[in-house]
Motif scaffolding. Sequence first.
Motif, short mmCIF file in Angstrom:
data_model
loop_
_atom_site.label_atom_id
_atom_site.label_comp_id
_atom_site.label_asym_id
_atom_site.label_seq_id
_atom_site.Cartn_x
_atom_site.Cartn_y
_atom_site.Cartn_z
N ARG A 18 84.05 63.72 54.50
CA ARG A 18 84.11 65.16 54.20
C ARG A 18 83.20 65.48 53.02
O ARG A 18 83.15 64.72 52.05
CB ARG A 18 85.53 65.58 53.82
N CYS A 35 67.31 77.83 53.17
CA CYS A 35 68.11 77.80 54.41
C CYS A 35 68.90 76.51 54.58
O CYS A 35 70.02 76.53 55.11
CB CYS A 35 67.20 78.01 55.62
N GLU A 36 68.33 75.40 54.11
CA GLU A 36 69.03 74.12 54.23
C GLU A 36 70.29 74.11 53.37
O GLU A 36 71.36 73.69 53.83
CB GLU A 36 68.10 72.97 53.83
N LYS A 38 71.90 76.76 52.28
CA LYS A 38 72.81 77.75 52.86
C LYS A 38 73.63 77.16 54.01
O LYS A 38 74.85 77.35 54.09
CB LYS A 38 72.02 78.96 53.34
N LYS A 39 72.96 76.41 54.87
CA LYS A 39 73.65 75.78 56.00
C LYS A 39 74.67 74.76 55.51
O LYS A 39 75.79 74.67 56.04
CB LYS A 39 72.62 75.11 56.92
N ILE A 40 74.30 74.00 54.48
CA ILE A 40 75.21 72.99 53.93
C ILE A 40 76.47 73.65 53.38
O ILE A 40 77.59 73.20 53.64
CB ILE A 40 74.50 72.16 52.84
N ASN A 42 77.71 76.60 54.14
CA ASN A 42 78.48 77.20 55.22
C ASN A 42 79.24 76.17 56.06
O ASN A 42 80.27 76.49 56.66
CB ASN A 42 77.57 78.04 56.12
N ASN A 43 78.71 74.96 56.10
CA ASN A 43 79.32 73.92 56.94
C ASN A 43 80.14 72.90 56.14
O ASN A 43 80.71 71.99 56.72
CB ASN A 43 78.24 73.17 57.72
N ALA A 44 80.18 73.05 54.82
CA ALA A 44 80.95 72.11 53.99
C ALA A 44 82.42 72.15 54.37
O ALA A 44 82.95 73.18 54.81
CB ALA A 44 80.78 72.44 52.51
N ASP A 45 83.09 71.01 54.20
CA ASP A 45 84.51 70.93 54.55
C ASP A 45 85.38 71.68 53.55
O ASP A 45 86.46 72.15 53.87
CB ASP A 45 84.94 69.46 54.63
N GLU A 153 73.47 68.03 47.07
CA GLU A 153 74.07 68.54 48.31
C GLU A 153 73.26 68.12 49.53
O GLU A 153 73.81 67.72 50.57
CB GLU A 153 74.20 70.07 48.27
N ALA A 157 74.50 65.68 52.53
CA ALA A 157 74.53 66.19 53.90
C ALA A 157 73.75 65.27 54.84
O ALA A 157 74.16 65.03 55.98
CB ALA A 157 73.97 67.61 53.95
#
Length: 226
Positions: A18, A35-36, A38-40, A42-45, A153, A157
């Motif tokens: 996680r 963007c990378e 931001k995606k991390i 948004n998708n973090a646990d 981060e 990821a």
Amino acid sequence: MAKAVKIVEEFIAARKPRLIATANAEMVMMAQNDCELKKILNNADLVVPDGAGVVWAAKYSGELIPERVAGFDLVQQILRKAAKNNYRIYFFGGAPGIAEQAKTWAETNYAGVKIVGVRNGFFASDDEPRIINEIKSSNPDVLLVALGVPKQEKWLAQNIAQLGVPIAIGVGGTFDVMAGVVNRAPIWMQRANLEWLYRLLSQPQRALRMLALPRFVLKVMSFKKH
């Protein structure tokens, strides 16, 4: 904080990799153009509100975040739980010698805590397979990574599945504070949500980075209008 610590312990028990992010206003603004990152996020646990600005923004937008969960304080709670429950911790990052000093400090302040490995944050891409193998062979329950935002981060990821560590957290300057090379704001400034001001006064070189704060406020206010 209590809820965040409870979730961390549930994640450790589940034994599934996680990623936890500690988001402040500066990181949120960085993610607007990255963007990378931001995606991390948004998708973090789990994303904890590491900054008074994030707590304010949530309240302003009608969301309930009861309190700030500073990354440094979350790490201390995890170390406290680790000493009690035999969790294994790995420190990765910081300048040479800093992780070792942070380890010594942790072992002094949390009797019985198991820091199963330390590694500084200076490495080339060729070193990464060896670093990953070192971490895996130490079999930690919690991996604390201090490479700075957004490098920590992004590194996590990219490697979290291979690492297989139940908890991986980017912790920024936490090791520096634990090692005693950087002072944290006095408690009264932390409680008054003025830790950002203390950092600015003690580290004037952060001035340009601090410009993210007013831009963050304007962005939040503009977003609510829409």
